[in-house]
Design an enzyme around this catalytic site. Structure first.
Site, mmCIF file in Angstrom:
data_model
loop_
_atom_site.group_PDB
_atom_site.id
_atom_site.type_symbol
_atom_site.label_atom_id
_atom_site.label_comp_id
_atom_site.label_asym_id
_atom_site.label_seq_id
_atom_site.Cartn_x
_atom_site.Cartn_y
_atom_site.Cartn_z
ATOM 1 N N HIS A 30 -11.143 6.862 -4.664
ATOM 2 C CA HIS A 30 -11.648 7.235 -3.339
ATOM 3 C C HIS A 30 -13.089 7.724 -3.454
ATOM 4 C CE1 HIS A 30 -7.390 8.006 -1.497
ATOM 5 N NE2 HIS A 30 -7.742 6.746 -1.440
ATOM 6 N N TYR A 73 -3.113 13.093 1.902
ATOM 7 C CA TYR A 73 -1.808 13.184 1.244
ATOM 8 C C TYR A 73 -1.288 14.621 1.212
ATOM 9 C CZ TYR A 73 -2.941 8.442 -0.142
ATOM 10 O OH TYR A 73 -3.281 7.114 -0.120
ATOM 11 N N HIS A 108 0.825 -1.202 0.000
ATOM 12 C CA HIS A 108 0.000 0.000 0.000
ATOM 13 C C HIS A 108 0.865 1.260 0.000
ATOM 14 C CE1 HIS A 108 -4.255 0.717 -0.154
ATOM 15 N NE2 HIS A 108 -4.174 1.713 0.707
#
Length: 321
Positions: free
Chosen positions: A296, A305, A270
């Protein structure tokens, strides 16, 4: 009572209902685990004679004694809600207050492009190609394992992710660097298919009822797995089929590569996807585009992020510059 006239067992009903509703095999396995755990926790009493009080006690146990993560507690709750709503037809309603597992806010581990290249240098063959796609396309591990020949569009340089998280399809980038290896992989897949056809024609596993609709799909090139398992297996009906590679094999290979690369912050498969997102944002890609490429549901998930990059303060600068 004749065995053929007996009503199906509770867990058989759970599995059958989840398959009708097209839940993923992983969700089915997870929900069955939590439902069995709930029943055993209450001394194997049938859920039909229990209710909100017992559910609340179970969730308290998970949070206080087992100290599970918040996502794990929510997963258990979702499984039990599914059981009461769809199997027992007696929705739980408000189960009252219970201890919530703490939800620590942790930033994802991301690696620099140079670190990723070092990791990739310690992988070879299909494992190298799969890791390249997780980083270059932002794919989840299971999405990479489930890629079929038909999902690669060389002309438009896109990868189609079918029935991803939430059972949704999406398209994402196909990195140019991976094209030669993918073309070689498809050539090898075609040769292996020809060999299987000469020795009985073991088909690949197919989604849902596709086999009935297209009987030859399992032995057509388009539907072949890009990353098949090393040997055939039996499906739920006892038929011999070829499944995709198991995710655990890829996880092991990537972990070993990260250790071999001597990273200060070793991660997982991931981490490659996380690094894809941060690299795009670093290049100035707008967050909505990154959200779509990652698949998403909410942009809030993607915004984590921006905090990794230190850009979560709307351009505010320190007084010291």
């Amino acid at each position: 009572m004749d065995s053929h006239s007996r009503p199906p067992k509770l867990m058989d009903r759970v599995k059958a209902t989840m398959r009708v509703k097209r839940y993923s095999p992983r969700t089915e396995k997870t929900y069955c685990y939590w439902i069995r755990y709930f029943i055993r926790f209450h001394d194997v009493r049938h859920p039909a004679v229990m209710g909100g009080t017992e559910v609340r006690a179970f969730l308290e146990h998970l949070a206080v004694e087992r100290r599970v993560a918040a996502a794990t507690q929510n997963q258990a709750l979702n499984a039990i809600v599914f059981l009461y709503r769809h199997i027992l037809d007696q929705p739980l309603g408000d189960i009252g207050e219970f201890s919530r597992a703490k939800r620590p806010r942790r930033l994802p581990v991301v690696l620099s492009h140079e670190d990723i290249m070092r990791v990739l240098s310690h992988l070879a063959g299909p494992m190298h190609l799969m890791a390249t796609l997780m980083y270059g396309s932002g794919l989840r591990l299971i999405e990479t394992c489930r890629l079929r020949v038909r999902d690669i569009d060389f002309e438009r340089q896109i990868v189609t992710v079918r029935a991803g998280k939430g059972d949704k399809d999406r398209t994402t980038l196909l990195p140019a660097i991976s094209i030669p290896a993918l073309q070689q992989s498809i050539t090898v897949t075609n040769h292996r298919l020809d060999d299987r056809l000469q020795h009985g024609g073991v088909p690949v596993t197919l989604p849902h009822a596709l086999e009935r609709k297209y009987p030859n799909a399992g032995v057509s090139l388009a539907w072949q797995w890009l990353f098949p398992a090393s040997r055939p297996c039996f499906d739920d009906t006892g038929k011999v089929v070829l499944h995709h590679i198991h995710p655990s094999a890829v996880q092991r290979a990537v972990r070993h590569a990260m250790r071999a690369a001597s990273l200060t912050r070793p991660g997982s498969c991931h981490t490659l996807r996380h690094s894809f997102a941060t690299q795009l944002l670093n290049q100035g890609t707008d967050i909505r585009t990154v959200q779509e490429l990652l698949g998403h549901k909410s942009v809030e998930t993607t915004q984590i992020y921006t905090h990794v990059l230190g850009k979560g303060f709307a351009g505010v600068r320190s007084p010291l510059g």
